[in-house]
Scaffold this motif. Sequence first.
Motif, PDB file in Angstrom:
ATOM      1  N   PHE A 132       0.825  -0.932  -0.025  1.00 15.51           N
ATOM      2  CA  PHE A 132      -0.092  -0.035  -0.091  1.00 15.51           C
ATOM      3  C   PHE A 132       0.937   1.351   0.112  1.00 15.51           C
ATOM      4  N   GLU A 133       0.616   2.192  -0.885  1.00 15.66           N
ATOM      5  CA  GLU A 133       1.225   3.345  -0.851  1.00 15.66           C
ATOM      6  C   GLU A 133       0.412   4.693  -1.162  1.00 15.66           C
ATOM      7  N   THR A 134       0.644   5.704  -0.082  1.00 14.88           N
ATOM      8  CA  THR A 134      -0.145   7.050  -0.456  1.00 14.88           C
ATOM      9  C   THR A 134       0.932   8.038   0.070  1.00 14.88           C
ATOM     10  N   GLY A 135       1.267   8.940  -0.709  1.00 16.64           N
ATOM     11  CA  GLY A 135       2.184  10.064  -0.539  1.00 16.64           C
ATOM     12  C   GLY A 135       3.348   9.322  -0.138  1.00 16.64           C
ATOM     13  N   GLN A 136       4.134   9.717   1.001  1.00 14.12           N
ATOM     14  CA  GLN A 136       5.623   9.188   1.219  1.00 14.12           C
ATOM     15  C   GLN A 136       5.640   7.767   2.024  1.00 14.12           C
ATOM     16  N   LEU A 137       4.166   7.489   2.458  1.00 21.06           N
ATOM     17  CA  LEU A 137       4.249   6.370   3.066  1.00 21.06           C
ATOM     18  C   LEU A 137       3.903   5.097   2.478  1.00 21.06           C
ATOM     19  N   LYS A 138       4.709   4.151   2.668  1.00 18.16           N
ATOM     20  CA  LYS A 138       4.541   2.782   1.905  1.00 18.16           C
ATOM     21  C   LYS A 138       4.578   1.628   2.989  1.00 18.16           C
ATOM     22  N   VAL A 139       3.703   0.653   2.634  1.00 16.24           N
ATOM     23  CA  VAL A 139       3.558  -0.389   3.739  1.00 16.24           C
ATOM     24  C   VAL A 139       3.538  -1.548   2.882  1.00 16.24           C
ATOM     25  N   ASP A 140       4.333  -2.687   3.273  1.00 15.37           N
ATOM     26  CA  ASP A 140       4.642  -3.846   2.754  1.00 15.37           C
ATOM     27  C   ASP A 140       3.846  -4.655   3.524  1.00 15.37           C
ATOM     28  N   LEU A 141       2.571  -5.298   3.141  1.00 13.04           N
ATOM     29  CA  LEU A 141       1.788  -5.955   4.002  1.00 13.04           C
ATOM     30  C   LEU A 141       2.087  -7.431   4.079  1.00 13.04           C
ATOM     31  N   VAL A 153      10.455   2.492   9.235  1.00 17.64           N
ATOM     32  CA  VAL A 153       9.830   2.612  10.553  1.00 17.64           C
ATOM     33  C   VAL A 153       9.421   1.545  11.340  1.00 17.64           C
ATOM     34  N   ARG A 154      10.000   1.472  12.476  1.00 11.45           N
ATOM     35  CA  ARG A 154       9.720   0.438  13.387  1.00 11.45           C
ATOM     36  C   ARG A 154       8.255   0.547  14.177  1.00 11.45           C
ATOM     37  N   ILE A 155       7.346  -0.251  13.947  1.00  8.71           N
ATOM     38  CA  ILE A 155       6.122  -0.066  14.765  1.00  8.71           C
ATOM     39  C   ILE A 155       6.182  -1.553  15.308  1.00  8.71           C
ATOM     40  N   THR A 156       5.170  -1.531  16.158  1.00 12.24           N
ATOM     41  CA  THR A 156       4.698  -2.594  17.263  1.00 12.24           C
ATOM     42  C   THR A 156       3.649  -3.525  16.370  1.00 12.24           C
ATOM     43  N   PRO A 157       3.505  -4.770  16.938  1.00 13.59           N
ATOM     44  CA  PRO A 157       2.563  -5.691  16.163  1.00 13.59           C
ATOM     45  C   PRO A 157       1.055  -4.881  16.414  1.00 13.59           C
ATOM     46  N   ILE A 158       0.809  -4.392  17.613  1.00 13.99           N
ATOM     47  CA  ILE A 158      -0.714  -3.934  17.704  1.00 13.99           C
ATOM     48  C   ILE A 158      -0.738  -2.478  16.637  1.00 13.99           C
ATOM     49  N   GLU A 159       0.186  -1.663  16.750  1.00 11.42           N
ATOM     50  CA  GLU A 159       0.308  -0.673  15.582  1.00 11.42           C
ATOM     51  C   GLU A 159       0.084  -1.194  14.154  1.00 11.42           C
ATOM     52  N   PHE A 160       0.879  -2.307  13.911  1.00  6.95           N
ATOM     53  CA  PHE A 160       0.651  -2.804  12.621  1.00  6.95           C
ATOM     54  C   PHE A 160      -0.677  -3.381  12.203  1.00  6.95           C
TER      55      PHE A 160
END
Length: 232
Positions: A132-141, A153-160
């Motif tokens: 998923f990509e929007t603006g400068q944010l990209k998430v490899d699901l 960026v490091r995020i926690t399991p709940i945040e993910f």
Amino acid sequence: MTTAPLILLIEDDAQTRRFLKTSLSLRGWSMIETDCGKSGLAMLSNANPDLVILDLGLPDMDGIAVTRRLRQLSDLPILILSARSQEQNKIMALDAGADDYLTKPFGSGELHARLQALMRRVARSLSNQETFETGQLKVDLTRRKVFVADHEVRITPIEFRLLGILIRHAGVVVTHRQLLQEVWGAEHIHDQHYLRIYMGQLRHKLEANPARPRYLLTEVGVGYRMAVNDDD
């Protein structure tokens, strides 16, 4: 030639139906219409629409009940149009299975943008999207990795998990209740302080200015929405 997306409009006000049919046809949508809930439910299976626009104030059935029945029959996007502007009405409709809620009066431009967002969501789910990509944010699901401006960026399991739910519904609002139930379970549906804490943490990690978020938007009193590239 691409077939125009077909909208099923369930709306008892004739003037509103005429306005919607005229304005949306100019923007490339096709429409079938009815003025009551029962015939709308029958048309769902007969006409095979791509999307439903539903008014809550119908003469034969409560709009919330129609929403629940539509959701039992199909996973098509449902956009509520209603003069009921109270937050509780919005929450009830969204919890019943609606995907978005627009209060009357509304502009045809905003309605068109909401409909496009709903159709993009369908396209993403059909394509089994991995990124998923929007603006400068990209998430490899698949790999569960998050990047801002190409920096991980490091995020926690709940945040993910929260982020993943918002991405799955990108462009439309997800209620507090739905987020709490999916992430923490039904016993925590009233614990909104959980959301405030974790959404605050996510914003500090993902937003250039957490006080004025670009990606993780608040729908006051209702829930949160993941912005998509052409959001204002």
